[in-house]
Write an enzyme that holds these catalytic residues in place. Sequence first.
Site, PDB file in Angstrom:
ATOM      1  N   ARG A 127       7.179  15.591   0.820  1.00 53.77           N
ATOM      2  CA  ARG A 127       6.901  14.354   0.100  1.00 53.77           C
ATOM      3  C   ARG A 127       7.626  14.404  -1.246  1.00 53.77           C
ATOM      4  O   ARG A 127       7.835  15.471  -1.818  1.00 53.77           O
ATOM      5  CB  ARG A 127       5.392  14.316  -0.099  1.00 53.77           C
ATOM      6  CG  ARG A 127       4.838  13.315  -1.035  1.00 53.77           C
ATOM      7  CD  ARG A 127       3.334  13.610  -1.219  1.00 53.77           C
ATOM      8  NE  ARG A 127       2.531  13.218  -0.063  1.00 53.77           N
ATOM      9  CZ  ARG A 127       2.131  11.978   0.178  1.00 53.77           C
ATOM     10  NH1 ARG A 127       2.459  11.011  -0.640  1.00 53.77           N
ATOM     11  NH2 ARG A 127       1.380  11.708   1.217  1.00 53.77           N
ATOM     12  N   LYS A 151      -1.297   6.507  -4.018  1.00 49.67           N
ATOM     13  CA  LYS A 151      -1.685   5.109  -3.862  1.00 49.67           C
ATOM     14  C   LYS A 151      -3.028   4.837  -4.526  1.00 49.67           C
ATOM     15  O   LYS A 151      -3.231   3.786  -5.113  1.00 49.67           O
ATOM     16  CB  LYS A 151      -1.794   4.771  -2.369  1.00 49.67           C
ATOM     17  CG  LYS A 151      -0.515   4.314  -1.724  1.00 49.67           C
ATOM     18  CD  LYS A 151      -0.871   3.589  -0.423  1.00 49.67           C
ATOM     19  CE  LYS A 151       0.277   3.632   0.564  1.00 49.67           C
ATOM     20  NZ  LYS A 151      -0.130   3.078   1.877  1.00 49.67           N
ATOM     21  N   GLU A 206       0.729   2.294   5.993  1.00 49.36           N
ATOM     22  CA  GLU A 206      -0.558   1.641   6.113  1.00 49.36           C
ATOM     23  C   GLU A 206      -0.550   0.498   5.105  1.00 49.36           C
ATOM     24  O   GLU A 206      -0.205   0.709   3.940  1.00 49.36           O
ATOM     25  CB  GLU A 206      -1.705   2.604   5.761  1.00 49.36           C
ATOM     26  CG  GLU A 206      -3.058   1.929   5.934  1.00 49.36           C
ATOM     27  CD  GLU A 206      -4.239   2.739   5.414  1.00 49.36           C
ATOM     28  OE1 GLU A 206      -4.019   3.759   4.723  1.00 49.36           O
ATOM     29  OE2 GLU A 206      -5.386   2.336   5.682  1.00 49.36           O
TER      30      GLU A 206
END
Length: 568
Positions: A267, A277, A43
């Site tokens: 992850r 983020k 994104e």
Amino acid sequence: MTNANSESQDVRTPSNFLRDIIAEDVRTKKYGDAVIQTRFPPEPNGYLHIGHAKAICLDFGLADEFGGKTNLRFDDTNPEKEEQEYVDSIMKDVRWLGFEWDRLCFASDYFGQLYQWALQLIRAGKAYVDDLSAEDIRHYRGTLTGPGTDSPYRNRSVEENLDLFVRMKNGEFPDGSRVLRARIDMASPNLNMRDPVMYRILHATHHRTGDTWCIYPMYDFAHGQSDSIEQITHSMCTLEFADHQPIYRWYIEQLGIFPSQQFEFDRLNLTYTLLSKRKLLQLVQEKHVSGWDDPRMPTLSGIRRRGFTPEAIRTFCAAIGATRTNGTTDIEMLEHFQRDDLNRRARRAMAVLYPLKVVIDNYPEGQEEFVEVANNPEDPSAGTRQVPFSREIYIEQDDFRELPPPKYYRLSPGKEVRLRNAYFITAQSVEKDAAGNIVEVHCTYDPASRGGNSPDGRKVKSTMHWVSAPHAISAEIRLYDKLFSKADPGDFEEGQSFLSNLNPNSLEILSGARLEPSLAGARVEEHFQFERVGYFCVDPDSAPGRLVFNRTLPLKDTWAKIEKKAGS
RNA sequence: UGGGCGAUCGACUAAUGGUAGGUCAAGUGCCUUUGGAGCACUUUGUCCAGGUUCGAAUCCUGGUCGCCCAGCCA
């Protein structure tokens, strides 16, 4: 696709479950003669970090390994958070890592198709417009342990839903007033299946589609279908999306489109590192760091500026593998692969960070000479260079002790050591200032030891780096250390935040360093090993005549370990 | 008192019913014109309890522990 080629240092883990799955699908020709197709779907709402590097290596690396292709697809379905700046940085970082995408895609390119599919589901009675407020929807959704309740708008007619949805699209309703929902099962034990929202109204300008749309699809309604449109065969994502698999499949099945399949892996977590983020954005916005590319940041742009290399990052990613187990990798492992890479490739140079002047009393005043030095002892093809030597030189303050502790091999009164590639010297006396600090050491040298060996076979215990005082150049040296002082930055006291774990000494700026003159020609992003000190690279802040070096990593320091052990 | 996923040296990760191996870290020694690098060696592990089996990290049962999910974020 010119992907990261497997160089000799590439570590191939014997296997991982994703590779096994793909290998099996290739073997059984699950997708016929079609090639393996993957995608990397960031994104564009922030900069890529080392955790994304793992995903990139998996997405691109695995496809490449099986002769497949990989798209770079921006998952840009939320205009409120996404910006062109991020798109640009992401493309740059993926390429820097060494990968090239087959197709550049944007989820926003599919808005039209997605809208048609929404209409299709409405006509099939599988979707409805809900007038409930966000708060009510949450309430009606039920809890983790209890079922939800049907919305009072759940049974609107197809005609009414069609009318309302078209008017949503036409901008007749304000933000938040209505949503389009899938009609699935409000009692599902999987919350994602309790009539998930497909579209919300957002009168916002999108970075690519501008004001064309005022309704935007949710991730779940966009991602699987985007995969399907691109004929993605293996859609890899992180573990937290495992709960979304049923909805991912549901849309694809209801629509009867290409059956992309989702696979989840763990992850990346790293000690002493934050990979959220949101928190990285906070560090930038609150100016705890200089920007997304601050060399202390775990962003790809940050660690690139710090001096990390794509080769080392790829090797690291291959070494840590992929599983379905949550874990935290030691930052030491990343550092190891980086040192390993730079040890082989970085040119050596001599730089004295904390200078102490040494005068060689028996060396003729005004004389200078040049000694030949290997550019990289690990790589003879790197050649040699000439380094000036003279009567006055600088050595590291740490390399001299008036009263040497046990096992201290470096220079001290009466002790003989080697100046790397130059001569043996013996310390004779010291000069101190009024405060008692040593400001100068007087030595004698052995002219017969030129090049660093004595013809009589005399051994010395220590070899030290040095810089000729009259020839030395200056540079700003930025010594970087870990941004956080705690292995788990998320572990903080009541009432505190992760910011309380910030390492106050993560940056030390040195202005007094003296460097060998050959460094004057160093180019931005060029890597060096300052012998016995560490790996450094040239920062973009450098200007002609004003060099700035960032410390990538220090060299391992055995003496520091010995000293620490003796002290404790 | 929901659902999903998982558990192997200190860390990461292999072994897919048949010798628990590799990497990082730690330690010891050798070597060294970087106390770097390299080389050799060493330490430490299958979450627990049962069961199946000639044989179980692997299969079964029951526990325990950890992570994820109640955004109109992705």
